[in-house]
Design a protein around this motif. Structure first.
Motif, mmCIF file in Angstrom:
data_model
loop_
_atom_site.group_PDB
_atom_site.id
_atom_site.type_symbol
_atom_site.label_atom_id
_atom_site.label_comp_id
_atom_site.label_asym_id
_atom_site.label_seq_id
_atom_site.Cartn_x
_atom_site.Cartn_y
_atom_site.Cartn_z
ATOM 1 N N LYS A 7 40.328 38.359 28.045
ATOM 2 C CA LYS A 7 40.072 36.937 28.242
ATOM 3 C C LYS A 7 39.488 36.773 29.624
ATOM 4 O O LYS A 7 39.442 37.712 30.412
ATOM 5 N N LYS A 8 39.021 35.581 29.928
ATOM 6 C CA LYS A 8 38.388 35.370 31.216
ATOM 7 C C LYS A 8 39.364 35.692 32.340
ATOM 8 O O LYS A 8 40.479 35.193 32.378
ATOM 9 N N LYS A 9 38.925 36.524 33.263
ATOM 10 C CA LYS A 9 39.800 36.978 34.330
ATOM 11 C C LYS A 9 40.000 35.874 35.361
ATOM 12 O O LYS A 9 39.035 35.291 35.853
ATOM 13 N N PRO A 10 41.239 35.572 35.716
ATOM 14 C CA PRO A 10 41.472 34.587 36.781
ATOM 15 C C PRO A 10 41.093 35.171 38.135
ATOM 16 O O PRO A 10 41.140 36.383 38.341
ATOM 17 N N ALA A 11 40.731 34.303 39.064
ATOM 18 C CA ALA A 11 40.417 34.763 40.416
ATOM 19 C C ALA A 11 41.715 35.111 41.142
ATOM 20 O O ALA A 11 42.666 34.331 41.139
ATOM 21 N N ASN A 12 41.770 36.306 41.712
ATOM 22 C CA ASN A 12 42.932 36.726 42.482
ATOM 23 C C ASN A 12 42.719 36.410 43.963
ATOM 24 O O ASN A 12 41.640 36.691 44.510
ATOM 25 N N PHE A 103 28.841 30.007 33.619
ATOM 26 C CA PHE A 103 29.492 30.920 32.671
ATOM 27 C C PHE A 103 30.119 32.146 33.332
ATOM 28 O O PHE A 103 30.875 32.871 32.707
ATOM 29 N N GLY A 104 29.844 32.410 34.605
ATOM 30 C CA GLY A 104 30.412 33.574 35.268
ATOM 31 C C GLY A 104 31.827 33.311 35.761
ATOM 32 O O GLY A 104 32.243 32.159 35.940
ATOM 33 N N ASN A 105 32.581 34.382 35.987
ATOM 34 C CA ASN A 105 33.950 34.234 36.493
ATOM 35 C C ASN A 105 33.990 33.472 37.814
ATOM 36 O O ASN A 105 34.862 32.639 38.046
ATOM 37 N N ASP A 228 27.797 43.162 39.299
ATOM 38 C CA ASP A 228 28.977 42.360 38.964
ATOM 39 C C ASP A 228 30.222 43.206 39.213
ATOM 40 O O ASP A 228 30.384 44.256 38.594
ATOM 41 N N PHE A 229 31.087 42.730 40.099
ATOM 42 C CA PHE A 229 32.260 43.506 40.491
ATOM 43 C C PHE A 229 33.569 42.804 40.123
ATOM 44 O O PHE A 229 34.633 43.186 40.599
ATOM 45 N N ASP A 230 33.491 41.776 39.289
ATOM 46 C CA ASP A 230 34.704 41.035 38.908
ATOM 47 C C ASP A 230 35.715 41.919 38.203
ATOM 48 O O ASP A 230 36.926 41.685 38.285
ATOM 49 N N GLN A 231 35.240 42.931 37.485
ATOM 50 C CA GLN A 231 36.132 43.768 36.687
ATOM 51 C C GLN A 231 36.453 45.087 37.394
ATOM 52 O O GLN A 231 36.544 46.137 36.769
ATOM 53 N N GLN A 232 36.601 45.025 38.710
ATOM 54 C CA GLN A 232 37.103 46.177 39.446
ATOM 55 C C GLN A 232 38.604 46.294 39.202
ATOM 56 O O GLN A 232 39.385 45.436 39.609
ATOM 57 N N SER A 300 46.147 42.907 38.787
ATOM 58 C CA SER A 300 46.116 42.840 37.329
ATOM 59 C C SER A 300 47.550 42.744 36.821
ATOM 60 O O SER A 300 48.487 43.217 37.498
ATOM 61 N N PRO A 301 47.759 42.147 35.628
ATOM 62 C CA PRO A 301 49.121 42.059 35.073
ATOM 63 C C PRO A 301 49.729 43.438 34.830
ATOM 64 O O PRO A 301 49.026 44.425 34.589
ATOM 65 N N THR A 302 51.048 43.497 34.875
ATOM 66 C CA THR A 302 51.775 44.761 34.731
ATOM 67 C C THR A 302 51.429 45.471 33.437
ATOM 68 O O THR A 302 51.284 46.709 33.406
ATOM 69 N N GLU A 303 51.261 44.715 32.349
ATOM 70 C CA GLU A 303 50.988 45.353 31.057
ATOM 71 C C GLU A 303 49.633 46.052 31.045
ATOM 72 O O GLU A 303 49.454 47.086 30.400
#
Length: 351
Positions: A7-12, A103-105, A228-232, A300-303
Motif C-alpha cells: 500500500k502507499k508508504k507513509p512518510a517516515n 500521485f507520488g509518495n 526514486d528512493f521512497d522504497q529504500q 518499516s513495520p515489524t512484520e
C-alpha cells in the motif's frame, strides 16, 4: 515476480540523530521556502507532453502578490544546489514553470529554471522529507558510482534533477541498436540489479530510473540511475529489491538471455560487489555513522522486517539476519555479508 508495494508508504519522520548526520555532511541548510509554502498556489492546469498525452503533473500558478517572493525563493534554492548559495548567478535566471505531482509518495514540485542568456533549462524538485528516501539518497551517494546533490530543512527536501532517458521510454525507443550496444545495456542492468539488491533499494520498475547514454569510441556506454528512493528498505519481499523481477524490465532481461552467458553475468555481479566493498572501505567513518543512525530508526513495520529477514536468511543460506530488529540492521548485515565475501548473488536470469 516482484509485485507492487502493499500500500502507499507513509512518510517516515527524519530522526534528530540522522538530521545531525545530514548537517555534519553538508546536507542540512536554511531554505528560503518550505514545501508547505509551495502548496499555497491559486490555480493549476493539467500538463501535457509533446504528444498531447497527460503527464499526470499539474502546472501551478501563484497569486500576483505572492509570485515575486516565491520566484525569488526558488531561484535562491537553485543557487544553494548549484553554487553553494552564491546569489550572483540568479540575476540571469528565472522560474519558467512550477509543476506539481499528486500521485507520488512525496507529492513533489518540479521547478523549471531558465537561463535568460542562452535560453537553457534545468530542473530540481521540492519534496516532503521522508527518512527512507533520505537514507536511499545517502546510500546512493556513497555506495553507487553516482554522486547526488540534495538539501534538507525540517520537513522540506530539495533534490537535483537526474538527467537521462526515463527507463520506460528507453525500453520503447532505444533498444534498436547494435549488438555491441545491446550487450552493454544488458551488462549495465546486471550491475544495476546487483547495486539495488546489495543496499536493498526497492521498486526499480522502469519509470523509477533513467538511463544515461554516453557516446564512446565504438557505440555508447550506458549507466542506469535510480531516481526514486521512497522504497529504500521498506517492503518485506526480497524480490521487490531485484529489478529483474519487474515485468516492465523484461525487454532488457531478454537481451541478457540472448547475449550473455551465466559466466558473464556472474563476472559482472562480482565486479559490482567488489566496487561497493571498495567504496565502503574507502568512506570508512562516514559509512559507520550512517549505519549507526539507520539501525536506530524505525523505517518499516515489524512484520515487514520479519518477512525480509526470513527471505534473506533463505537466500544467503545463513541465520545472520535472525537478530535484526529493524531495516537498518538488515541493510548492515547484507553489507557485512558482502564484505565477508559470503554474499549470494542475485538469482541468475540467463539460461
Amino acid at each position: 515476480m516482484a509485485g507492487t508495494p502493499s500500500k502507499k508508504k507513509p512518510a517516515n519522520l527524519v530522526s534528530k540523530g540522522f538530521m545531525q548526520y545530514l548537517s555534519a555532511y553538508g546536507r542540512a541548510t536554511k531554505l528560503p521556502l518550505s514545501y508547505t509554502d509551495l502548496l499555497h498556489y491559486g490555480t493549476s492546469v493539467p500538463l501535457y507532453d509533446a504528444s498531447d498525452e497527460d503527464t499526470l503533473w499539474e502546472t501551478v500558478y501563484y497569486a500576483e502578490h505572492e509570485r515575486e517572493e516565491v520566484n525569488l525563493g526558488l531561484r535562491h534554492i537553485y543557487a544553494l544546489l548549484k553554487t553553494d548559495g552564491d546569489d550572483a548567478v540568479i540575476d540571469h535566471l528565472e522560474v519558467a514553470r512550477v509543476d506539481y505531482c499528486t500521485f507520488g509518495n512525496t507529492k513533489p514540485f518540479r521547478i523549471r529554471i531558465r537561463n535568460k542568456i542562452n535560453d537553457n533549462y534545468d530542473h530540481y524538485y521540492v519534496k516532503q522529507a521522508d527518512a527512507n528516501r533520505l537514507y536511499g539518497l545517502e546510500l546512493e551517494h556513497i555506495l553507487s558510482p553516482n554522486r547526488i546533490t540534495y538539501l534538507i530543512e525540517g520537513k522540506t527536501l530539495i533534490e537535483e534533477h537526474v538527467a537521462g532517458v526515463p527507463g520506460d521510454d528507453f525500453m520503447v525507443d532505444r533498444l534498436n541498436v547494435s549488438s555491441l550496444d545491446k550487450t552493454r545495456i544488458a551488462k549495465e542492468f546486471v550491475k544495476f540489479n546487483e547495486r539495488c539488491f546489495v543496499r536493498l533499494l526497492g521498486d526499480m520498475r522502469a519509470y523509477n530510473y533513467v538511463v544515461d547514454i554516453t557516446p564512446d569510441i565504438e557505440g555508447n556506454q550506458y549507466r542506469i540511475r535510480a531516481i526514486d528512493f521512497d522504497q529504500q528498505t521498506y517492503e518485506g519481499r526480497k524480490n521487490f529489491y531485484l529489478p529483474q523481477y519487474f515485468k516492465d524490465n523484461n525487454p532488457i532481461i531478454k537481451l541478457g538471455m540472448e547475449l550473455m552467458s551465466p559466466e558473464s553475468v556472474e563476472q559482472y555481479q562480482l565486479e559490482e560487489r567488489a566496487l561497493i566493498g571498495f567504496r565502503v572501505k574507502t568512506i570508512g567513518e562516514r559509512f559507520g555513522e550512517l549505519m549507526d543512525f539507520m539501525r536506530q530508526d524505525v523505517l518499516s513495520p515489524t512484520e515487514k522486517v520479519s518477512a525480509l529477514t526470513r527471505d534473506l536468511n533463505l537466500h544467503h543460506q545463513t541465520n545472520r539476519f535472525s537478530d535484526c530488529r529493524g531495516m537498518g540492521d538488515v541493510v548492515a548485515v547484507n553489507l557485512e555479508l558482502l564484505l565477508d565475501k559470503e554474499f549470494h548473488r542475485s538469482m541468475p536470469w540467463v539460461a
